[in-house]
Design a protein around this motif. Sequence first.
Motif, PDB file in Angstrom:
ATOM      1  N   SER A   1       4.079   1.337   7.231  1.00  0.00           N
ATOM      2  CA  SER A   1       4.106   1.109   5.795  1.00  0.00           C
ATOM      3  C   SER A   1       3.588  -0.296   5.465  1.00  0.00           C
ATOM      4  O   SER A   1       2.843  -0.498   4.499  1.00  0.00           O
ATOM      5  CB  SER A   1       5.535   1.300   5.289  1.00  0.00           C
ATOM      6  N   ARG A   2       3.964  -1.274   6.286  1.00  0.00           N
ATOM      7  CA  ARG A   2       3.480  -2.639   6.086  1.00  0.00           C
ATOM      8  C   ARG A   2       1.956  -2.709   6.238  1.00  0.00           C
ATOM      9  O   ARG A   2       1.260  -3.394   5.488  1.00  0.00           O
ATOM     10  CB  ARG A   2       4.150  -3.593   7.084  1.00  0.00           C
TER      11      ARG A   2
ATOM     12  N   GLN B   1       0.211  -1.510   3.232  1.00  0.00           N
ATOM     13  CA  GLN B   1       0.265  -2.540   2.203  1.00  0.00           C
ATOM     14  C   GLN B   1      -0.832  -3.585   2.427  1.00  0.00           C
ATOM     15  O   GLN B   1      -1.539  -3.959   1.506  1.00  0.00           O
ATOM     16  CB  GLN B   1       1.624  -3.235   2.269  1.00  0.00           C
ATOM     17  N   GLU B   2      -0.943  -4.019   3.679  1.00  0.00           N
ATOM     18  CA  GLU B   2      -1.982  -4.996   4.046  1.00  0.00           C
ATOM     19  C   GLU B   2      -3.375  -4.460   3.721  1.00  0.00           C
ATOM     20  O   GLU B   2      -4.272  -5.205   3.360  1.00  0.00           O
ATOM     21  CB  GLU B   2      -1.907  -5.294   5.546  1.00  0.00           C
TER      22      GLU B   2
ATOM     23  N   SER C   1      -1.250   1.598   0.110  1.00  0.00           N
ATOM     24  CA  SER C   1       0.081   2.221   0.158  1.00  0.00           C
ATOM     25  C   SER C   1       0.296   3.173  -1.011  1.00  0.00           C
ATOM     26  O   SER C   1       1.015   4.162  -0.872  1.00  0.00           O
ATOM     27  CB  SER C   1       1.201   1.192   0.245  1.00  0.00           C
TER      28      SER C   1
END
Length: 414
Positions: free
Chosen positions: A139-140, A143-144, A148
């Motif tokens: 999930s991170r 986002q990066e 997401s």
Amino acid sequence: MQDLLPRQKEVFRFIEDKARAVLYSYGYQEIGLPVIESTHLFSRVVGENTDIVEKEMYSFDDRNGESLTLRPEGTAGTVRLAEENGLTFNQIQRFWYAGPFFRYERPQKGRYRQFEQIGVECFGMPGPDIDVELMFMTSRLWQELGISGDLRLELNSLGTAESRARYRTALRDYLSAVKGELDEDSLRRLDSNPLRILDSKVEKTQDLLKGAPLLGEFLDPDSTEHFEQLCRLMDKRQLPYVVNPRIVRGLDYYNKTVFEWITDSLGAQGTVCGGGRYDGLVEQIGGKSTPGVGFAMGLDRLALMLEPNFGGGRQTDVYVAAVGDNARERALLLAEDIRDLSPSITVLVNCGGGKFKSQLKKADASGASLALILGEDEVANGQVTVKHLRESGEQKLISSDGIGKYLTENLQKE
Ligand code: ATP
Ligand code: MG
């Protein structure tokens, strides 16, 4: 198999760089796997009755008559690597790998015969905490990568091999009663691997499945507890997910947790990342019982998501133009001096000659903010003409010795 042109490759590189940074920040270690392994490893680990082994492997006999296969996935190789190098029993491992994988499939958007994956495999951790870590970590990364919003997480629990076997019987019984209405593929799977029917893209089959028993009803208490704890942890960080009882994954080795990250933006090839737990696998290939869990993400599909909005990666900073034999030599040497002083500056030298006018057109097209111009006069006087390409400024003559300082000062400002 697709060619990757520079812009596509830049997108792949961008994804890889972001992934590497995230993986390192979670303490995962990179391993290198051979691209070719024994065919036997895949049929044993992935499963004889899976799509991959039945019809997607590129296998060939080597000069010794040994059957080898271009790796269709990375878990089998990682488990073999870990086992052969004594890295599993009583140890905690968090591994990752990246590279090409090969499957003989029908090529279409998001589905190729050679594709790139980044995969993660963890050993020695039986609880739901590591499962959750994998979901936090992916999930991170989304986002990066700025995607997401376009991805949703779907989760399921497959239970133990025993609970799955009981479910398999129930599902087979249910579907056998409507055998006549099943599509050809599903009919073939009815005996060998009925769980794969849940994945069917045939609408009629999906309709038939609406009244089918659900895997969740067959879970053993341990798997239920594992899944509940996992969901509780996810809720604590408010990471959204959907429990989808239809997710079974196409490989035989999974148990308990399975998950997929899915997008609606790529049509039928919507799964960009999938994984799960495989607690029996190490033992199955001859090691001591060691829990395992992992996932693989497909870079080709992620790249398709990113490409429309990709702003471009590395840019040229400085273009060196030169006319005249001496000046052309000087240009190459000057570019080396600049790179010695500031390795982070991208310098493009006009190789191949041409008039100043056409060289400056190329400088402009390169996206560089500065052109350094060398003619016979500049060379004779130990100077360089500097031209700012993105603003209307005067051209300046500066001494060759001062060029490094000039660039550091002026490129930082822009
Ligand atoms: P699918 O259901 O799309 O066939 P899969 O279950 O076979 O996927 P996995 O074996 O779990 O896929 O591989 C993990 C990821 O690798 C997939 O989610 C996908 O992003 C990517 N992938 C798998 N096969 C291909 C392919 N032929 N071309 C491009 N990417 C692929
Ligand atoms: Mg597949």
